[in-house]
Design a protein around this motif. Structure first.
Motif, mmCIF file in Angstrom:
data_model
loop_
_atom_site.group_PDB
_atom_site.id
_atom_site.type_symbol
_atom_site.label_atom_id
_atom_site.label_comp_id
_atom_site.label_asym_id
_atom_site.label_seq_id
_atom_site.Cartn_x
_atom_site.Cartn_y
_atom_site.Cartn_z
ATOM 1 N N PHE A 6 0.809 -1.203 0.000
ATOM 2 C CA PHE A 6 0.000 0.000 0.000
ATOM 3 C C PHE A 6 0.850 1.265 0.000
ATOM 4 O O PHE A 6 0.345 2.348 -0.246
ATOM 5 N N ASP A 7 2.112 1.143 0.257
ATOM 6 C CA ASP A 7 3.022 2.283 0.243
ATOM 7 C C ASP A 7 3.250 2.698 -1.207
ATOM 8 O O ASP A 7 3.494 1.874 -2.069
ATOM 9 N N LYS A 8 3.178 4.005 -1.475
ATOM 10 C CA LYS A 8 3.337 4.492 -2.853
ATOM 11 C C LYS A 8 4.654 4.039 -3.473
ATOM 12 O O LYS A 8 4.736 3.814 -4.668
ATOM 13 N N GLU A 9 5.687 3.913 -2.678
ATOM 14 C CA GLU A 9 7.000 3.490 -3.182
ATOM 15 C C GLU A 9 6.948 2.077 -3.760
ATOM 16 O O GLU A 9 7.722 1.724 -4.636
ATOM 17 N N PHE A 10 6.016 1.263 -3.271
ATOM 18 C CA PHE A 10 5.964 -0.136 -3.661
ATOM 19 C C PHE A 10 4.760 -0.477 -4.535
ATOM 20 O O PHE A 10 4.312 -1.602 -4.557
ATOM 21 N N GLN A 11 4.238 0.484 -5.262
ATOM 22 C CA GLN A 11 3.139 0.200 -6.182
ATOM 23 C C GLN A 11 3.707 -0.042 -7.572
ATOM 24 O O GLN A 11 4.788 0.404 -7.902
ATOM 25 N N GLY A 12 2.983 -0.783 -8.379
ATOM 26 C CA GLY A 12 3.417 -1.065 -9.736
ATOM 27 C C GLY A 12 4.247 -2.330 -9.809
ATOM 28 O O GLY A 12 4.382 -3.082 -8.840
ATOM 29 N N GLU A 13 4.808 -2.562 -10.985
ATOM 30 C CA GLU A 13 5.561 -3.783 -11.243
ATOM 31 C C GLU A 13 7.010 -3.641 -10.784
ATOM 32 O O GLU A 13 7.665 -2.651 -11.079
ATOM 33 N N ALA A 14 7.489 -4.640 -10.083
ATOM 34 C CA ALA A 14 8.871 -4.685 -9.611
ATOM 35 C C ALA A 14 9.757 -5.338 -10.663
ATOM 36 O O ALA A 14 9.275 -6.070 -11.529
ATOM 37 N N ILE A 15 11.030 -5.069 -10.576
ATOM 38 C CA ILE A 15 12.026 -5.768 -11.388
ATOM 39 C C ILE A 15 12.948 -6.484 -10.415
ATOM 40 O O ILE A 15 13.492 -5.871 -9.495
ATOM 41 N N LEU A 16 13.099 -7.799 -10.620
ATOM 42 C CA LEU A 16 13.878 -8.625 -9.705
ATOM 43 C C LEU A 16 15.019 -9.315 -10.432
ATOM 44 O O LEU A 16 14.954 -9.549 -11.637
ATOM 45 N N GLU A 17 16.036 -9.671 -9.657
ATOM 46 C CA GLU A 17 17.081 -10.582 -10.121
ATOM 47 C C GLU A 17 16.913 -11.848 -9.289
ATOM 48 O O GLU A 17 17.001 -11.818 -8.064
ATOM 49 N N TYR A 18 16.635 -12.969 -9.970
ATOM 50 C CA TYR A 18 16.330 -14.224 -9.283
ATOM 51 C C TYR A 18 17.599 -15.001 -9.006
ATOM 52 O O TYR A 18 18.413 -15.218 -9.888
ATOM 53 N N GLY A 19 17.756 -15.421 -7.748
ATOM 54 C CA GLY A 19 18.874 -16.256 -7.339
ATOM 55 C C GLY A 19 18.384 -17.651 -7.003
ATOM 56 O O GLY A 19 17.204 -17.975 -7.145
ATOM 57 N N ASP A 20 19.304 -18.498 -6.537
ATOM 58 C CA ASP A 20 18.970 -19.895 -6.241
ATOM 59 C C ASP A 20 17.915 -20.052 -5.145
ATOM 60 O O ASP A 20 17.058 -20.921 -5.235
ATOM 61 N N SER A 21 17.963 -19.237 -4.107
ATOM 62 C CA SER A 21 17.001 -19.403 -3.021
ATOM 63 C C SER A 21 16.300 -18.103 -2.631
ATOM 64 O O SER A 21 15.493 -18.094 -1.708
ATOM 65 N N ASP A 22 16.631 -17.019 -3.322
ATOM 66 C CA ASP A 22 15.991 -15.746 -3.036
ATOM 67 C C ASP A 22 16.099 -14.849 -4.253
ATOM 68 O O ASP A 22 16.572 -15.273 -5.295
#
Length: 76
Positions: A6-22
């Motif tokens: 709900f925080d404005k900073e965390f709205q929309g689509e994220a971009i991630l780098e996927y690792g082995d376990s996180d």
């Protein structure tokens, strides 16, 4: 759903780098899109991804379907 979505900073689509376990958040957001279905996946619900392809999947069935696509021999 977590309060952070709900925080404005965390709205929309994220971009991630996927690792082995996180994963590492490269661009803050509330969700990523499933590479197969294009459905949004809330970050707190993200459980399945492919490190080599850097793809997220909405559930285990979609992840298995994609694994089969990527690992099957052509013509079979």
């Amino acid at each position: 759903m977590s309060d952070f979505s709900f925080d404005k900073e965390f709205q929309g689509e994220a971009i991630l780098e996927y690792g082995d376990s996180d994963f590492i958040i490269l661009k803050a957001g509330a969700f990523v899109r499933c590479a197969v279905t294009n459905d949004p996946i809330q970050l707190d619900q993200l459980r399945y991804w492919n490190v080599d392809e850097q793809e997220a999947y909405k559930d285990v069935l979609v992840a298995k379907q994609r694994w089969i696509e990527l690992n099957s021999e052509p013509g079979k």
